[in-house]
Design a protein around this motif. Sequence first.
Motif, PDB file in Angstrom:
ATOM      1  N   LYS A  42      58.310  -7.441  24.273  1.00  0.00           N
ATOM      2  CA  LYS A  42      57.637  -8.746  24.377  1.00  0.00           C
ATOM      3  C   LYS A  42      56.192  -8.665  23.909  1.00  0.00           C
ATOM      4  CE  LYS A  42      60.533 -10.422  28.112  1.00  0.00           C
ATOM      5  NZ  LYS A  42      60.630 -10.669  29.545  1.00  0.00           N
ATOM      6  N   GLU A  43      55.605  -7.466  24.004  1.00  0.00           N
ATOM      7  CA  GLU A  43      54.225  -7.261  23.555  1.00  0.00           C
ATOM      8  C   GLU A  43      54.187  -6.506  22.219  1.00  0.00           C
ATOM      9  OE1 GLU A  43      52.190  -5.360  26.797  1.00  0.00           O
ATOM     10  OE2 GLU A  43      52.640  -7.002  28.162  1.00  0.00           O
ATOM     11  N   ASN A  44      55.350  -6.413  21.554  1.00  0.00           N
ATOM     12  CA  ASN A  44      55.496  -5.739  20.259  1.00  0.00           C
ATOM     13  C   ASN A  44      55.069  -4.264  20.298  1.00  0.00           C
ATOM     14  OD1 ASN A  44      56.531  -8.061  19.263  1.00  0.00           O
ATOM     15  ND2 ASN A  44      54.850  -8.521  17.888  1.00  0.00           N
ATOM     16  N   ARG A  45      55.280  -3.631  21.449  1.00  0.00           N
ATOM     17  CA  ARG A  45      55.058  -2.186  21.579  1.00  0.00           C
ATOM     18  C   ARG A  45      56.437  -1.538  21.624  1.00  0.00           C
ATOM     19  NH1 ARG A  45      51.368  -3.475  25.990  1.00  0.00           N
ATOM     20  NH2 ARG A  45      52.819  -2.354  27.311  1.00  0.00           N
ATOM     21  N   ILE A  46      56.766  -0.772  20.574  1.00  0.00           N
ATOM     22  CA  ILE A  46      58.097  -0.164  20.509  1.00  0.00           C
ATOM     23  C   ILE A  46      57.997   1.352  20.681  1.00  0.00           C
ATOM     24  CG2 ILE A  46      59.114  -2.015  19.130  1.00  0.00           C
ATOM     25  CD1 ILE A  46      58.841  -0.213  16.666  1.00  0.00           C
ATOM     26  N   SER A  47      59.039   1.904  21.262  1.00  0.00           N
ATOM     27  CA  SER A  47      59.099   3.336  21.510  1.00  0.00           C
ATOM     28  C   SER A  47      59.147   4.109  20.196  1.00  0.00           C
ATOM     29  CB  SER A  47      60.339   3.667  22.337  1.00  0.00           C
ATOM     30  OG  SER A  47      60.559   5.065  22.350  1.00  0.00           O
ATOM     31  N   ILE A  48      58.459   5.224  20.187  1.00  0.00           N
ATOM     32  CA  ILE A  48      58.468   6.107  19.025  1.00  0.00           C
ATOM     33  C   ILE A  48      59.890   6.614  18.754  1.00  0.00           C
ATOM     34  CG2 ILE A  48      57.936   8.224  20.318  1.00  0.00           C
ATOM     35  CD1 ILE A  48      56.427   7.281  16.905  1.00  0.00           C
ATOM     36  N   ASN A  49      60.759   6.539  19.769  1.00  0.00           N
ATOM     37  CA  ASN A  49      62.140   6.998  19.629  1.00  0.00           C
ATOM     38  C   ASN A  49      63.100   5.889  19.197  1.00  0.00           C
ATOM     39  OD1 ASN A  49      61.628   9.703  20.444  1.00  0.00           O
ATOM     40  ND2 ASN A  49      61.381   8.948  22.516  1.00  0.00           N
ATOM     41  N   SER A  50      62.586   4.674  18.988  1.00  0.00           N
ATOM     42  CA  SER A  50      63.446   3.563  18.570  1.00  0.00           C
ATOM     43  C   SER A  50      63.828   3.732  17.099  1.00  0.00           C
ATOM     44  CB  SER A  50      62.719   2.229  18.767  1.00  0.00           C
ATOM     45  OG  SER A  50      61.658   2.112  17.834  1.00  0.00           O
ATOM     46  N   PRO A  51      64.942   3.130  16.692  1.00  0.00           N
ATOM     47  CA  PRO A  51      65.356   3.248  15.281  1.00  0.00           C
ATOM     48  C   PRO A  51      64.294   2.760  14.299  1.00  0.00           C
ATOM     49  CG  PRO A  51      67.142   2.338  16.598  1.00  0.00           C
ATOM     50  CD  PRO A  51      65.937   2.405  17.487  1.00  0.00           C
ATOM     51  N   ILE A  52      63.618   1.670  14.626  1.00  0.00           N
ATOM     52  CA  ILE A  52      62.593   1.141  13.711  1.00  0.00           C
ATOM     53  C   ILE A  52      61.445   2.137  13.570  1.00  0.00           C
ATOM     54  CG2 ILE A  52      60.864  -0.672  13.371  1.00  0.00           C
ATOM     55  CD1 ILE A  52      62.850  -2.640  14.637  1.00  0.00           C
ATOM     56  N   ALA A  53      60.945   2.633  14.706  1.00  0.00           N
ATOM     57  CA  ALA A  53      59.821   3.577  14.653  1.00  0.00           C
ATOM     58  C   ALA A  53      60.199   4.852  13.907  1.00  0.00           C
ATOM     59  CB  ALA A  53      59.347   3.904  16.064  1.00  0.00           C
ATOM     60  N   ARG A  54      61.386   5.368  14.187  1.00  0.00           N
ATOM     61  CA  ARG A  54      61.827   6.598  13.503  1.00  0.00           C
ATOM     62  C   ARG A  54      61.915   6.382  11.992  1.00  0.00           C
ATOM     63  NH1 ARG A  54      65.914   7.268  17.749  1.00  0.00           N
ATOM     64  NH2 ARG A  54      67.397   6.628  16.168  1.00  0.00           N
ATOM     65  N   GLY A  55      62.290   5.179  11.577  1.00  0.00           N
ATOM     66  CA  GLY A  55      62.388   4.880  10.152  1.00  0.00           C
ATOM     67  C   GLY A  55      61.044   4.690   9.487  1.00  0.00           C
ATOM     68  N   LEU A  56      59.994   4.441  10.285  1.00  0.00           N
ATOM     69  CA  LEU A  56      58.669   4.167   9.734  1.00  0.00           C
ATOM     70  C   LEU A  56      57.739   5.366   9.728  1.00  0.00           C
ATOM     71  CD1 LEU A  56      57.986   0.705  11.415  1.00  0.00           C
ATOM     72  CD2 LEU A  56      58.684   1.128   9.047  1.00  0.00           C
ATOM     73  N   VAL A  57      57.900   6.269  10.692  1.00  0.00           N
ATOM     74  CA  VAL A  57      56.973   7.394  10.831  1.00  0.00           C
ATOM     75  C   VAL A  57      56.936   8.209   9.541  1.00  0.00           C
ATOM     76  CG1 VAL A  57      56.586   9.594  12.027  1.00  0.00           C
ATOM     77  CG2 VAL A  57      57.125   7.545  13.339  1.00  0.00           C
ATOM     78  N   GLY A  58      55.717   8.474   9.093  1.00  0.00           N
ATOM     79  CA  GLY A  58      55.515   9.256   7.878  1.00  0.00           C
ATOM     80  C   GLY A  58      55.362   8.416   6.626  1.00  0.00           C
ATOM     81  N   LYS A  59      55.743   7.154   6.701  1.00  0.00           N
ATOM     82  CA  LYS A  59      55.603   6.261   5.549  1.00  0.00           C
ATOM     83  C   LYS A  59      54.148   5.782   5.472  1.00  0.00           C
ATOM     84  CE  LYS A  59      60.158   5.607   4.558  1.00  0.00           C
ATOM     85  NZ  LYS A  59      60.746   6.863   4.876  1.00  0.00           N
ATOM     86  N   SER A  60      53.784   5.232   4.324  1.00  0.00           N
ATOM     87  CA  SER A  60      52.420   4.753   4.097  1.00  0.00           C
ATOM     88  C   SER A  60      52.420   3.283   3.707  1.00  0.00           C
ATOM     89  CB  SER A  60      51.759   5.556   2.971  1.00  0.00           C
ATOM     90  OG  SER A  60      51.668   6.908   3.329  1.00  0.00           O
ATOM     91  N   VAL A  61      51.218   2.711   3.630  1.00  0.00           N
ATOM     92  CA  VAL A  61      51.049   1.326   3.208  1.00  0.00           C
ATOM     93  C   VAL A  61      51.700   1.132   1.845  1.00  0.00           C
ATOM     94  CG1 VAL A  61      49.347  -0.427   2.575  1.00  0.00           C
ATOM     95  CG2 VAL A  61      48.938   1.034   4.542  1.00  0.00           C
ATOM     96  N   ASP A  62      52.386   0.012   1.665  1.00  0.00           N
ATOM     97  CA  ASP A  62      53.111  -0.385   0.455  1.00  0.00           C
ATOM     98  C   ASP A  62      54.450   0.329   0.268  1.00  0.00           C
ATOM     99  OD1 ASP A  62      51.174  -2.269  -0.237  1.00  0.00           O
ATOM    100  OD2 ASP A  62      50.031  -0.799  -1.404  1.00  0.00           O
ATOM    101  N   ASP A  63      54.782   1.298   1.146  1.00  0.00           N
ATOM    102  CA  ASP A  63      56.106   1.929   1.081  1.00  0.00           C
ATOM    103  C   ASP A  63      57.151   0.944   1.589  1.00  0.00           C
ATOM    104  OD1 ASP A  63      55.036   4.278   0.187  1.00  0.00           O
ATOM    105  OD2 ASP A  63      55.408   5.425   2.031  1.00  0.00           O
ATOM    106  N   VAL A  64      58.364   1.117   1.122  1.00  0.00           N
ATOM    107  CA  VAL A  64      59.490   0.332   1.615  1.00  0.00           C
ATOM    108  C   VAL A  64      60.352   1.277   2.443  1.00  0.00           C
ATOM    109  CG1 VAL A  64      61.559  -0.955   0.987  1.00  0.00           C
ATOM    110  CG2 VAL A  64      59.455  -1.267  -0.324  1.00  0.00           C
ATOM    111  N   ALA A  65      60.654   0.840   3.664  1.00  0.00           N
ATOM    112  CA  ALA A  65      61.452   1.665   4.567  1.00  0.00           C
ATOM    113  C   ALA A  65      62.763   0.950   4.863  1.00  0.00           C
ATOM    114  CB  ALA A  65      60.686   1.903   5.861  1.00  0.00           C
ATOM    115  N   MET A  66      63.851   1.668   4.675  1.00  0.00           N
ATOM    116  CA  MET A  66      65.161   1.152   5.037  1.00  0.00           C
ATOM    117  C   MET A  66      65.440   1.660   6.445  1.00  0.00           C
ATOM    118  SD  MET A  66      67.253  -0.836   3.830  1.00  0.00           S
ATOM    119  CE  MET A  66      68.450  -1.105   2.609  1.00  0.00           C
TER     120      MET A  66
END
Length: 159
Positions: free
Chosen positions: A117-141
């Motif tokens: 509800k406050e847009n704070r997601i767990s580092i272990n969530s699928p979205i966070a795992r897919g984003l970690v290590g990526k940079s600005v302008d990268d596309v993450a699937m």
Amino acid sequence: MSNMIPMTARGAENLRVELEHLKTVRRPEIVNSIAEAREHGDLKENAEYHAAREEQGFCEGRVQDIEWKLSNSQIIDVTKITNNGRVIFGSTVCLYNTETEEEITYNLVGDDEANIKENRISINSPIARGLVGKSVDDVAMVTTPGGAIEFEIVSVEYI
């Protein structure tokens, strides 16, 4: 190091506040409830007494849980890290959903701090795992339980 729990400074402070409340407010309240219930007589059939004892067990379990988490936490303060545009634990990421054409911002936090509800997601969530290590302008699937979602990283802030 493998059993260290990543936590933001805000998350650790929130746990300390909860621990203090449990120790200084809830414990005495529960002890008073138990003492009051004992005065009502036979403990075998005293529902108030059993409820208070059960509450005491929950409270003590939570105290132990918080103490363990704090003693095994690795507090990460991203405000002290130079922002190189990479998605890391604690960063705030603005994403563009290429399918819905909507922007959403998430803060990547520890499991105890997560609150969708406050847009704070767990580092272990699928979205966070897919984003970690990526940079600005990268596309993450990102593979989620609802299917694959393509996000473009609009911005990464260390706030």
